[in-house]
Write an enzyme that holds these catalytic residues in place. Structure first.
Site, PDB file in Angstrom:
ATOM      1  N   ASP A  92     -55.215  36.756 -16.889  1.00  0.00           N
ATOM      2  CA  ASP A  92     -53.958  36.068 -16.578  1.00  0.00           C
ATOM      3  C   ASP A  92     -52.767  36.768 -17.218  1.00  0.00           C
ATOM      4  O   ASP A  92     -51.667  36.757 -16.674  1.00  0.00           O
ATOM      5  CB  ASP A  92     -54.022  34.603 -17.020  1.00  0.00           C
ATOM      6  N   HIS A 125     -51.467  29.124 -17.185  1.00  0.00           N
ATOM      7  CA  HIS A 125     -52.907  29.354 -17.370  1.00  0.00           C
ATOM      8  C   HIS A 125     -53.143  30.028 -18.706  1.00  0.00           C
ATOM      9  O   HIS A 125     -54.034  29.660 -19.472  1.00  0.00           O
ATOM     10  CB  HIS A 125     -53.482  30.246 -16.256  1.00  0.00           C
ATOM     11  N   TYR A 129     -55.471  28.593 -22.050  1.00  0.00           N
ATOM     12  CA  TYR A 129     -56.584  29.200 -22.799  1.00  0.00           C
ATOM     13  C   TYR A 129     -56.278  29.185 -24.291  1.00  0.00           C
ATOM     14  O   TYR A 129     -57.157  28.943 -25.120  1.00  0.00           O
ATOM     15  CB  TYR A 129     -56.853  30.632 -22.326  1.00  0.00           C
TER      16      TYR A 129
END
Lengths: 349, 147
Positions: A92, A125, A129
């Site tokens: 990402d 995103h 994480y």
């Protein structure tokens, strides 16, 4: 006809003498002003709306349940959990700046706006994480895990395919390289995430780490729409620029996606080998099924044998499954008709 | 006997499916009118013995905007005796796979003689051809029984 190896020029912010409705995806004339009611591909407005409707943020998801469960995972599960988390985060991380970079060379303002939304979602995103990691392990271990992801030879080999293409567009932003970048973006968003998704949904099947998999489900939904958008982008790019629509480039798509498929299988064999309940042979079939879908989305034929989805549990959660849905309040529509099925005397094929 | 296939498509998947269904019907001796959603005003549902509706799904498995008028037409016309089928394309990774097909199904079941539904993942594949064939067979046999 434009030369597909001639660098695209970075377009000016405003070109008052040009129309608002762009004359082309690349190398087009466009004022730079965006009026969504006057765009070359009106379906892009629907897509933009759909992307916005997905809006979510990591902090909305309370990690308490997962924090409690973390201690009950096996050491192997914990290790793989953290490795997959940092590996997905690194993918990402590439995507946010690449999407904004592409914006500079696309002449259609509506597509620029969608690339901006995609870049924003990739940033979310990435944060999610970090949010998961911060809930579960101290900073020192987080950093070790990121180092591990950077050094892992299989992760590096996988990333190299994408990196080479993205970097080559940075060096020399030609139409040909933009096309290649788009195909690799489909690899990243449409193929490379799925061994990771399989792991988290597999935990979810066992009622483990459901808050994490809720985030994964949001991410998958976003990524599916990104891959859909990029496939539309590719189709329009090839249609508008027939000089890109060559035998060699079609072969490039088959070869490049096939490479990603082989790398995803290799990664799965390595990262998922100690996970009971995920059959690696079955996963290989799954990746081919997945890639066939990507080919068909671009308008090409299946490359692998036709098969049904062998792992149907890898999919976006429904609102009912999420049990806490922020959108429910706004979107609850009353259904006029009762749900019927083949038991009511018709066939469902 | 008269048949119509009314459809909408955004990526071309549902229109490909509509064309396959039209071909299969033709092989079976029935020339069906292929009608894109934006030409729907030109026809009357009552003129037909069979109507197949084709739609993609949008957002959270919803009916696309351009199909709403058609949906409402079935609700307001007297088409109790009309044999219908509904087909569509979608992506099974979403929780409501071909949700618009389901929404049409529930409505058509109430207002018409619904015979068959068909869902296809993205662009039709080899195996889907046989399913399209079944779809047509079911519509035709239903008319034979019903009328």
């Amino acid at each position: 006809m434009s030369d597909i190896n001639q660098p695209l020029t970075k377009i000016k912010l405003l070109n008052p003498t040009y129309p608002n409705k762009a004359t082309g995806l690349i190398n087009g004339e466009s004022s730079g002003l965006l009026n969504w009611n006057d765009i070359a591909y009106p379906q892009m407005y629907d897509l933009y709306q759909t992307l916005l409707a997905n809006f979510w943020k990591a902090q909305e998801i309370n990690m308490q349940d997962d924090i409690k469960q973390w201690d009950y995972l096996t050491e192997t599960e914990k290790d793989i959990f953290l490795r997959i988390n940092t590996q997905l985060a690194s993918l990402d991380s590439l995507q946010t700046p690449t999407m904004t970079h592409v914006m500079d060379y696309v002449t259609d303002s509506s597509f620029k706006a969608i690339f901006a939304v995609i870049a924003q979602q990739e940033a979310v995103h990435n944060e999610s994480y970090s949010y998961i990691l911060s809930s579960l392990v101290p900073l020192r271990e987080q950093n070790q895990r990121f180092d591990q992801a950077k050094e892992d030879p299989i992760v590096r080999k996988r990333n190299q395919l994408i990196l080479d293409s993205y970097e080559s567009f940075r060096e020399n932003p030609t139409p040909q390289r933009l096309f290649e970048l788009a195909i690799n973006s489909i690899n990243l968003e449409g193929i490379y995430f799925y061994a990771g998704f399989a792991f988290f949904y597999h935990l979810a099947r066992q009622q483990k780490m459901l808050k994490t998999s809720t985030m994964i489900s949001y991410i998958q939904r976003d990524e599916m729409q990104h891959a859909y958008f990029v496939s539309q982008f590719v189709r329009i790019l090839l249609t508008e620029n027939p000089e890109l629509n060559t035998e060699e480039n079609i072969q490039f798509v088959y070869n490049t996606i096939d490479q990603a498929v082989q790398l995803e299988k290799e990664w799965a064999d390595y990262i998922l080998k100690d996970i009971e309940g995920i059959d690696l042979e079955e996963f290989h079939g799954y990746v081919e099924y997945l890639a066939n879908k990507r080919f068909r989305q671009i308008g090409l034929d299946n490359y692998y044998p036709e098969r049904e989805n062998p792992m149907q549990w890898i999919h976006v959660f429904s609102d009912e499954m999420m049990n806490e849905t922020k959108s429910d309040f706004f979107e609850q529509k009353s259904r006029t008709y009762t749900k019927v099925s083949s038991s009511n005397g018709f066939d469902e094929l | 006997m008269k048949a119509a296939i009314i459809y909408t498509s955004v990526t071309g998947n549902t229109s490909a499916l509509a064309e396959i269904i039209q071909e299969k019907m033709e092989v079976k001796g029935l020339a069906a009118d292929l009608i894109p959603a934006d030409e729907f005003q030109k026809i009357h549902l009552n003129e037909y013995d069979i109507v197949a509706v084709g739609t993609y799904s949008w957002d959270n498995g919803e009916i696309p905007l351009e199909m709403e008028e058609i949906y409402e037409a079935f609700e307001s016309a007297n088409v109790k005796g009309l044999t219908t089928g509904v087909f569509g394309t979608g992506d099974s990774f979403y929780p409501y796979y071909c949700g618009a097909v389901d929404l049409f199904r529930d409505m058509l079941y109430v207002h018409t003689n619904l015979a068959v539904t068909l869902k296809v993942e993205l662009t039709p594949q080899e195996e889907d051809l046989a399913r399209c064939e079944k779809f047509c067979d079911r519509l035709l046999s239903e008319v034979a029984v019903f009328s």
